[in-house]
Design an enzyme around this catalytic site. Structure first.
Site, PDB file in Angstrom:
ATOM      1  N   LYS A 203       0.847  -1.201   0.000  1.00 28.48           N
ATOM      2  CA  LYS A 203       0.000   0.000   0.000  1.00 28.48           C
ATOM      3  C   LYS A 203       0.886   1.257   0.000  1.00 28.48           C
ATOM      4  O   LYS A 203       2.100   1.156  -0.043  1.00 28.48           O
ATOM      5  CB  LYS A 203      -0.947  -0.029   1.194  1.00 28.48           C
ATOM      6  CG  LYS A 203      -1.804  -1.307   1.258  1.00 28.48           C
ATOM      7  CD  LYS A 203      -2.842  -1.389   0.143  1.00 28.48           C
ATOM      8  CE  LYS A 203      -3.442  -2.766  -0.073  1.00 28.48           C
ATOM      9  NZ  LYS A 203      -4.168  -3.344   1.020  1.00 28.48           N
TER      10      LYS A 203
HETATM   11  C1  LIG Z   1      -5.099  -4.385   1.506  1.00 32.75           C
HETATM   12  C2  LIG Z   1      -6.560  -4.322   1.567  1.00 32.75           C
HETATM   13  C3  LIG Z   1      -7.277  -4.723   2.697  1.00 32.75           C
HETATM   14  C4  LIG Z   1      -6.655  -5.426   3.867  1.00 32.75           C
HETATM   15  O1  LIG Z   1      -5.587  -4.791   4.433  1.00 32.75           O
HETATM   16  P1  LIG Z   1      -4.488  -5.646   5.261  1.00 32.75           P
HETATM   17  O2  LIG Z   1      -3.673  -4.596   5.919  1.00 32.75           O
HETATM   18  O3  LIG Z   1      -3.722  -6.439   4.265  1.00 32.75           O
HETATM   19  O4  LIG Z   1      -5.214  -6.501   6.228  1.00 32.75           O
HETATM   20  C5  LIG Z   1      -8.648  -4.525   2.699  1.00 32.75           C
HETATM   21  N1  LIG Z   1      -9.288  -3.988   1.656  1.00 32.75           N
HETATM   22  C6  LIG Z   1      -8.638  -3.621   0.527  1.00 32.75           C
HETATM   23  C7  LIG Z   1      -9.406  -3.009  -0.603  1.00 32.75           C
HETATM   24  C8  LIG Z   1      -7.256  -3.792   0.443  1.00 32.75           C
HETATM   25  O5  LIG Z   1      -6.620  -3.460  -0.677  1.00 32.75           O
END
Ligand SMILES: *Cc1c(COP(=O)(O)O)cnc(C)c1O
Length: 384
Positions: free
Chosen positions: A191
């Protein structure tokens, strides 16, 4: 650098990548040398800065983005018999959070040009059991919050923004983090900014924030540091919660990363403009539509390619060192949802058709212009 099958050196360009520098490392080491590895002063500091960054009144730090979604569903009181509308074009966690609480995710379709939640599809799925809508800012572009807010108000539903792709973005000059009643973020390395694993929920409701801070700490009303300061051992557990805490050294890393985010988003937008220009008019490489009146945070850069060519292209690009990916397998097509909730092909035709065509190509701030040129040249060569 890595070697391909022929032993030739190739540069590997991943589809996304974190960026850690010496000052990030120093900040973590400093905390590791101190007294508080977890539940110390860095948590509150990171929460205050994150709240300020998003413009929300409250920011709750949590162990990951999935836990952020879970805490949101808990805070809204979602339980057995309740339905929550979720777009199918997303990561499974956007829907799993409803299941954790014993609720039922109801899948809505997305718009063809942006792959964002389709407000008309949302309206068609509302029943007397519907309690909330989860809006996913797919690829980093905020959803149509004006329409979604109107639907939520009309039917008295909570609006949760899964903003895991869109931190730093904005919709009609309103920042991501203030667009839903609750907004969820992920700090996973792929991210925009990272703490290894980590997450946030932002909200203007202090009441919901208090519930979520309890939820991340077993449902206990006070935390360890508060009891130390008050010189007491007594505590009360008010709800059943989880251990979803974020550590102090992670928060120290997050503080450093967050300071760099505005420049990183500018770089992502610059890369997107280069791709847009390069693919303009190419019928075999069609980017998603970037709408006017908002700031796209570009977690992903998604192109549509002919469905008949996608599998081969995926393979060929990977062989050539271009780390492409597919976002996403529509959630309602996962065996778990088909088996447990009876969802099947045909439920969300727009998302299903898009799934056969989408390809996420490299997009991360550390990418050089030369990397962008390599991706463009390779795609053009392979697609024509
Ligand atoms: C990455 C992501 C999540 C989950 O996040 P984590 O930190 O990996 O648990 C949830 N929703 C979306 C749309 C994502 O891209």
């Amino acid at each position: 650098m890595q070697a391909n099958q022929a032993g030739k050196k190739i540069t590997h360009i991943p589809y996304g990548r974190h960026w850690i520098e010496q000052d990030d490392i120093d900040a973590v080491v400093e905390v590791l040398r101190g007294d508080w590895l977890t539940t110390g002063p860095k948590v509150g500091e990171f929460e205050a800065v994150f709240a300020q960054f998003t413009g929300a009144k409250e920011a709750v730090a949590i162990s990951n983005g999935t836990a952020a979604l879970h805490a949101s569903m808990h805070a809204l009181g979602i339980g057995p018999g309740d339905e929550v509308i979720v777009p199918t074009m997303t990561f499974a966690a956007s829907a799993n959070c409803v299941v954790y609480q014993g609720g039922t995710p109801v899948f809505a379709d997305v718009l063809e040009n942006t792959l964002l939640l389709d407000p008309a599809s949302v309206e068609s799925k509302i029943t007397p059991r519907t309690k909330a809508i989860v809006a996913v800012d797919y690829a980093g572009q905020p959803c149509d919050y004006e329409k979604l807010r109107a639907i939520a108000s009309k039917h008295k539903l909570a609006l949760v923004s899964d903003a895991c792709h869109s931190v730093g973005g904005a919709y009609q000059n309103q920042k991501v983090g203030t667009l839903g009643d609750l907004s969820c973020f992920s700090l996973h390395p792929v991210k925009h900014i990272t703490t290894g694993e980590g997450g946030f929920i932002t909200t203007n409701s202090t009441e919901l924030a208090v519930k979520m801070r309890r939820f991340r700490n077993h449902g206990i009303a006070t935390d360890h540091r508060q009891r130390e300061q008050q010189g007491t051992w007594y505590y009360e557990m008010l709800d059943v919660g989880y251990n979803y805490r974020l550590t102090d050294f992670q928060c120290a890393l997050g503080l450093k990363q967050l300071a760099k985010l505005p420049n990183w988003i500018l770089r992502r937008q610059e890369i997107a403009r280069q791709y847009d220009a390069a693919f303009n008019g190419n019928a075999n490489l069609r980017p998603l539509t970037a709408l006017p009146g908002l700031s796209h945070a570009y977690h992903l850069y998604v192109v549509r390619v002919p469905a008949t060519k996608r599998a081969q292209l995926f393979q060929d690009l990977r062989t050539r060192g271009i780390g492409v990916n597919v976002h996403y397998v529509p959630v309602h097509l996962h065996p778990f949802y088909q088996n447990k909730f009876g969802t099947k092909r045909g439920l969300c035709p727009v998302a299903e058709a898009a799934y056969d065509q989408v390809l996420s190509i490299p997009m991360f701030p550390k990418m050089s212009d030369a990397d962008v040129d390599t991706v463009v040249a390779t795609l053009r060569e392979l697609v024509g």
